[in-house]
Design an enzyme around this catalytic site. Structure first.
Site: not given
Ligand code: EPZ
Length: 420
Positions: A22-23, A94, A118, A123, A307, A399
């Site tokens: 994802k990132n 974000r 969040c 953030r 994470d 997500r």
């Protein structure tokens, strides 16, 4: 809103294949607006809400985006007609701030909603803005929007006071089309940053030093469209390794990059797992044993990833012994703890440390997901808990995890989604 129902107690066994990261994919999708004359095709894209949100964001700008059944995405930015990232999209994700650098580099203009905070923290994005203003951008921040303009970005020395992943990525993308050379010091070294740099170099950028804390970028006149496959998701890899470890099971992980999770493997070995690996696969065997407590301290890559903090917290709740988990990146990334306490976990919070006394067992309960990785940790706790666990607000999990319950079902987990 759906919820997940888990009947705990199954020892997970089997094989799972890892999806694209994802990132890594999110910044690549944003960078695609910088391509001229040809399209960008991205492969190995995970089926995630954050990906579809980013596609919606680019489409409302006028970028032509087509997806096939295998989630390969083709993007044609030649039809772009506005440079706006509206609040209703940014508030759900974000990382929309990642359109700022590419839009300024290619078009010299962007209007992006301030992302806001969040569950895990405020953030802020001041490091992104400070760096871009050094490169010649003028900002007007009003009514929650960042209006940014520049003639042509000017390359310069950017030194981040703190390591920032998306801050590094925004400046990395912006500097590819800037006038002259940019040197980013205290740059993030995450594999997703390296993958983005490799993708940009395929597009014709001239980036060196990525993967170290000093990245040099020589600005070029234009970037071309390319076809590129994103790297596998190291956090999904780590999450499934813990799913096998917490249930005393065994797992083979395919389509991953084992050296991106070296520190996670080291911690799971300390907890008693037998782990072997090749470059692209990992086998973990817990031999039915209860894990031993392991201490964790999060930090920027290659230190232990924030994470994965919630997932190791879950493991420690049923481990033998007491453990300390220190969260150094985000100021509020322990929201999963009160939920796990409802399941019988014994955790004390002292500033940015969680002190966990391992219990023989957890008991299933109704719990609420608060953020992406917290929701993954509640699934892990539910897998090992006695009885049934119901997890609400699982839009958080959708997500960032591609078909997580299907992959866990393949491993024998008794987990299913129920519409509320
Ligand atoms: C990225 O977020 C990831 N998101 C996060 O993953 C990850 O947890 C985080 O990096 C840390 O590894 C994406 O890549 C899309 P930071 P990012 O800027 O870039 C502070 C997930 O679960 N900071 O590296 O937003 C910040 O508050 C998500 O997939 C400032 O103070 O994180 C934090 O304390 C969650 N000012 C620290 O720096 C700034 O301008 C590191 O944040 C920017 C950041």
């Amino acid at each position: 809103m759906d919820k997940l129902i888990i009947n705990g107690g199954t020892v997970l066994k089997g094989e799972v294949s890892i999806s694209g990261a994802k990132n890594a994919v999110l910044p690549m999708l944003c960078a695609s607006v910088m391509a001229t004359d040809t399209c960008v095709t991205l492969n190995n894209i995970p089926h995630l809400h954050d990906v579809t949100t980013t596609v919606r964001l680019l489409r409302q700008m006028g970028v032509s985006v087509t997806l096939d059944d295998n989630m390969n995405i083709e993007l044609d930015p030649s039809t772009i007609k506005n440079f706006h990232a509206p609040y209703d999209l940014v508030k759900t994700m974000r990382s929309s701030i990642l359109v700022l650098g590419p839009l300024l580099a290619r078009f010299g203009s962007a209007v992006v909603s301030l992302p806001g905070g969040c569950a895990i923290g405020t953030r802020p994005v001041e490091m992104h803005l400070d760096a871009l203003s050094k490169m010649g951008v003028t900002f007007d921040i009003q009514n929650g929007y960042i209006s940014a303009n520049c003639s042509r970005l000017i390359g310069c020395e950017i030194s981040f006071p703190k390591t920032t992943v998306t801050g590094t990525e925004n400046i990395l993308m912006a500097s590819t089309l800037a006038e002259g050379k940019t040197v980013i010091t205290n740059a993030a070294r995450e594999p997703e940053v390296v993958d983005l740099a490799n993708f940009l170099n395929e597009m014709g950028a001239e980036i060196t030093g990525h993967g170290t804390d000093v990245i040099e970028v020589k600005g070029v006149k234009s970037l071309r469209g390319v076809s590129y496959s994103a790297l596998p998701d190291r956090i999904e890899t780590g999450t499934f390794l813990v799913a096998a470890a917490i249930t005393g099971g065994e797992i083979t992980i395919k389509n991953t990059i084992s050296n991106h999770v070296a520190i996670i493997i080291e911690k799971l070995r300390q907890s008693g797992a037998i782990i072997d690996s090749t470059d692209s696969s990992i086998t973990l065997n817990m031999q039915g044993k209860r894990p031993k407590a392991v201490n964790i301290e999060t930090g920027a890559y290659p230190l232990f990833p924030t994470d994965m903090q919630a997932q190791l917290t879950a493991l420690n709740t049923i481990a033998s012994g007491t453990s300390i988990i220190k969260e150094n990146i985000f100021e509020n990334r322990f929201m999963h703890i009160q939920e796990m306490s409802r399941m019988g976990a014994e955790i004390k919070l002292e500033q940015n440390c969680a002190i966990i006394s391992g219990k023989d067992e957890l008991v299933g309960a109704s719990v609420m997901a608060t953020d992406l990785r917290a929701s993954a940790s509640l699934i892990l706790a539910g897998l090992v808990a006695k009885g049934t666990t119901e997890i609400e607000r699982i839009y958080h999990i959708d997500r960032g995890y591609d078909c997580i319950e299907e992959k866990l079902q393949q491993l024998g987990a008794d987990i299913h989604r129920m519409p509320m």
